[in-house]
Motif scaffolding. Structure first.
Motif, short mmCIF file in Angstrom:
data_model
loop_
_atom_site.label_atom_id
_atom_site.label_comp_id
_atom_site.label_asym_id
_atom_site.label_seq_id
_atom_site.Cartn_x
_atom_site.Cartn_y
_atom_site.Cartn_z
N LYS A 1 -84.19 71.43 -56.70
CA LYS A 1 -84.35 70.47 -55.61
C LYS A 1 -84.95 71.05 -54.35
O LYS A 1 -85.81 70.45 -53.72
N TYR A 2 -84.49 72.25 -53.97
CA TYR A 2 -84.91 72.82 -52.68
C TYR A 2 -85.84 74.03 -52.83
O TYR A 2 -86.23 74.61 -51.81
N CYS A 3 -86.14 74.43 -54.06
CA CYS A 3 -86.97 75.63 -54.31
C CYS A 3 -86.32 76.88 -53.69
O CYS A 3 -87.02 77.73 -53.14
N VAL A 4 -85.00 76.95 -53.77
CA VAL A 4 -84.25 78.07 -53.22
C VAL A 4 -83.76 78.93 -54.39
O VAL A 4 -83.15 78.42 -55.32
N PHE A 5 -84.03 80.22 -54.32
CA PHE A 5 -83.56 81.15 -55.35
C PHE A 5 -82.09 81.48 -55.13
O PHE A 5 -81.61 81.46 -54.00
#
Length: 194
Positions: A168-172
Motif C-alpha cells: 500500500k505505501y511502498c514501505v520496506f
C-alpha cells in the motif's frame, strides 16, 4: 541495480534479468544490450504475460487493491474471513502475531491460481511461486521465533502488517530499510519531536 541487489541480498544477475524482461517483449534484447529499462513499463511485458495473472492481484490494476489483500489474507487465515485487513486491524493485538511463511505457500498459490486468467497452465504458477517464496518471503521476510518455548528455532516469515505496508505505501520492513539506507540508496527523513 547491482547496489540494490547487494543491499537486498540478491544476485545482481537475477535482478537485472527480471528488470529487463518485465517490459514489453520486443524491448527485452534492447534492454539487455543497452543495460537499462523503462521502469514505467515493467508491468506491461513478458513476465506479466508468462504469469497469466497468477498473482495476488493486489497491485494488478496499477494501484493498491484493499479487497485483493483481504482475500489473500483470508485464504491464508480463513478464521479472519470478512475482517478488513486495514490499518485499524493491523495495529491491533491480533495482527501482532499474524505472519506469512513457507507454511502459507500452498494457500497463497491456490489463491493466486484461482484468481488467474484462463488457461492456468504453463510457467505462470512456477514464476508466481518463485516471486512469493524468494522475493516476498525471502527478501522482505525476517527470521523470527514463532514458538516462545523454543526461542532458538526460527522460521523465515513476513508479518502481514509489513506486507500491507509494502503493497500500500511502498514501505520496506525496517531491517530492509536500514540496509538500503546504509548502502546510500534511500534517505529516511528524521522526525524531530518538539
Amino acid at each position: 541495480m547491482a547496489r540494490w541487489a547487494r543491499a537486498l541480498g540478491l544476485g545482481p544477475g537475477s535482478v537485472k534479468s527480471i528488470a529487463y524482461l518485465s517490459g514489453p517483449w520486443y524491448m527485452g534484447l534492447y534492454n539487455v544490450v543497452r543495460g537499462d529499462f523503462d521502469e514505467d513499463r515493467v508491468n506491461a511485458g513478458l513476465i506479466v504475460r508468462l504469469k497469466r495473472g497468477v498473482d495476488t492481484g493486489i497491485l494488478s490494476t496499477g494501484h493498491f487493491d484493499q479487497l485483493a489483500l483481504n482475500k489473500l489474507v483470508w485464504s491464508i487465515q480463513p478464521s479472519l474471513n470478512g475482517t478488513m485487513i486495514d490499518d485499524t486491524f493491523l495495529h491491533g493485538p491480533t495482527a501482532a502475531r499474524l505472519y506469512v511463511n513457507n507454511d502459507s505457500m500452498p494457500a497463497i498459490m491456490a489463491h493466486n491460481i484461482m484468481n488467474a486468467e484462463s488457461p492456468r497452465s504453463g510457467v505462470g504458477p512456477t514464476m508466481s511461486k518463485f516471486e512469493m517464496r524468494q522475493l516476498l518471503l525471502g527478501v522482505l521476510g525476517q527470521d523470527i521465533a514463532r514458538d516462545p518455548a523454543r526461542p532458538g528455532k526460527t522460521t523465515r516469515a513476513l508479518s502481514v502488517r509489513d506486507m500491507h505496508d509494502f503493497y500500500k505505501y511502498c514501505v520496506f520492513p525496517v531491517p530492509i530499510e536500514e540496509s538500503l539506507q546504509a548502502a546510500g540508496l534511500i534517505d529516511v527523513p528524521v522526525a524531530i519531536e518538539i
